[in-house]
Design a protein around this motif. Structure first.
Motif, PDB file in Angstrom:
ATOM      1  N   ALA A  42       0.838  -1.204   0.000  1.00 61.39           N
ATOM      2  CA  ALA A  42       0.000   0.000   0.000  1.00 61.39           C
ATOM      3  C   ALA A  42       0.874   1.255   0.000  1.00 61.39           C
ATOM      4  CB  ALA A  42      -0.933  -0.004   1.204  1.00 61.39           C
ATOM      5  N   LEU A  43       1.923   1.275   0.813  1.00 62.58           N
ATOM      6  CA  LEU A  43       2.830   2.425   0.852  1.00 62.58           C
ATOM      7  C   LEU A  43       3.518   2.630  -0.493  1.00 62.58           C
ATOM      8  CD1 LEU A  43       4.522   2.045   4.352  1.00 62.58           C
ATOM      9  CD2 LEU A  43       3.030   3.898   3.610  1.00 62.58           C
ATOM     10  N   HIS A  48       4.572   5.804  -2.948  1.00 59.51           N
ATOM     11  CA  HIS A  48       5.885   5.492  -3.518  1.00 59.51           C
ATOM     12  C   HIS A  48       6.977   5.514  -2.450  1.00 59.51           C
ATOM     13  CE1 HIS A  48       3.993   5.592  -7.416  1.00 59.51           C
ATOM     14  NE2 HIS A  48       3.488   6.773  -7.119  1.00 59.51           N
ATOM     15  N   SER A  49       6.602   5.079  -1.246  1.00 58.38           N
ATOM     16  CA  SER A  49       7.539   5.053  -0.121  1.00 58.38           C
ATOM     17  C   SER A  49       8.428   3.825  -0.189  1.00 58.38           C
ATOM     18  CB  SER A  49       6.772   5.027   1.207  1.00 58.38           C
ATOM     19  OG  SER A  49       6.013   6.186   1.354  1.00 58.38           O
ATOM     20  N   VAL A  64      17.612  -4.745   1.792  1.00 57.61           N
ATOM     21  CA  VAL A  64      17.479  -3.872   0.624  1.00 57.61           C
ATOM     22  C   VAL A  64      16.434  -2.811   0.960  1.00 57.61           C
ATOM     23  CG1 VAL A  64      15.732  -5.341  -0.495  1.00 57.61           C
ATOM     24  CG2 VAL A  64      17.132  -3.811  -1.881  1.00 57.61           C
ATOM     25  N   GLU A  65      16.693  -1.585   0.532  1.00 61.01           N
ATOM     26  CA  GLU A  65      15.722  -0.506   0.690  1.00 61.01           C
ATOM     27  C   GLU A  65      15.112  -0.247  -0.672  1.00 61.01           C
ATOM     28  OE1 GLU A  65      15.554   4.026   2.374  1.00 61.01           O
ATOM     29  OE2 GLU A  65      17.006   2.629   3.217  1.00 61.01           O
ATOM     30  N   THR A  66      13.804  -0.444  -0.773  1.00 60.26           N
ATOM     31  CA  THR A  66      13.161  -0.419  -2.076  1.00 60.26           C
ATOM     32  C   THR A  66      11.669  -0.160  -1.938  1.00 60.26           C
ATOM     33  OG1 THR A  66      12.934  -1.653  -4.142  1.00 60.26           O
ATOM     34  CG2 THR A  66      12.745  -2.922  -2.101  1.00 60.26           C
ATOM     35  N   THR A  67      10.988  -0.083  -3.061  1.00 62.00           N
ATOM     36  CA  THR A  67       9.539   0.060  -3.101  1.00 62.00           C
ATOM     37  C   THR A  67       8.931  -1.273  -3.539  1.00 62.00           C
ATOM     38  OG1 THR A  67       9.779   2.371  -3.745  1.00 62.00           O
ATOM     39  CG2 THR A  67       7.645   1.366  -4.143  1.00 62.00           C
ATOM     40  N   VAL A  68       7.891  -1.708  -2.843  1.00 56.71           N
ATOM     41  CA  VAL A  68       7.185  -2.935  -3.210  1.00 56.71           C
ATOM     42  C   VAL A  68       6.163  -2.585  -4.283  1.00 56.71           C
ATOM     43  CG1 VAL A  68       5.618  -4.753  -2.407  1.00 56.71           C
ATOM     44  CG2 VAL A  68       7.520  -4.002  -0.955  1.00 56.71           C
ATOM     45  N   TRP A  69       6.259  -3.256  -5.428  1.00 59.71           N
ATOM     46  CA  TRP A  69       5.335  -2.993  -6.532  1.00 59.71           C
ATOM     47  C   TRP A  69       4.155  -3.946  -6.554  1.00 59.71           C
ATOM     48  CZ3 TRP A  69       6.644  -0.355 -11.579  1.00 59.71           C
ATOM     49  CH2 TRP A  69       7.509   0.712 -11.356  1.00 59.71           C
ATOM     50  N   ALA A  70       4.383  -5.196  -6.119  1.00 57.12           N
ATOM     51  CA  ALA A  70       3.303  -6.188  -6.152  1.00 57.12           C
ATOM     52  C   ALA A  70       3.638  -7.334  -5.204  1.00 57.12           C
ATOM     53  CB  ALA A  70       3.111  -6.727  -7.571  1.00 57.12           C
TER      54      ALA A  70
END
Length: 93
Positions: A42-43, A48-49, A64-70
């Motif tokens: 959701a973030l 785009h957190s 890893v520091e990243t954005t979850v897309w799915a």
């Protein structure tokens, strides 16, 4: 977390090897991880957190520091289709 994690870039993840075994032993921790992943999704989609994913491949603990897309039933999908098996994730922060 008190254990040292190697910090890696998301582009390095596709070169890693992941065993099929579960890294969490406690059923409540597995449920908590699932809830944290839904929150991270959701973030990622709404704000785009970036979040931190602490996981374990076949050789060591990594972060890893990243954005979850799915999310799929078995993997967390990051940008460019890179995936981390859910059963190898220790914590999401």
């Amino acid at each position: 977390m008190t254990i040292d994690f190697e910090i890696i870039e998301k582009e390095e993840i596709e070169t890693l090897k992941f065993p099929h075994t579960e890294v969490l032993e406690d059923e409540s921790a597995i449920i908590q991880r699932k809830n944290e992943l839904k929150r991270a999704l959701a973030l990622g989609n709404l704000e785009h957190s970036k979040i931190q994913i602490f996981f374990e491949d076949d050789s060591s603990k990594k972060m890893v520091e990243t954005t979850v897309w799915a999310l799929t039933d078995e993997s967390v999908v990051l940008k460019k289709g890179v995936g981390i098996p859910i059963n190898r994730i220790l914590k999401i922060a």
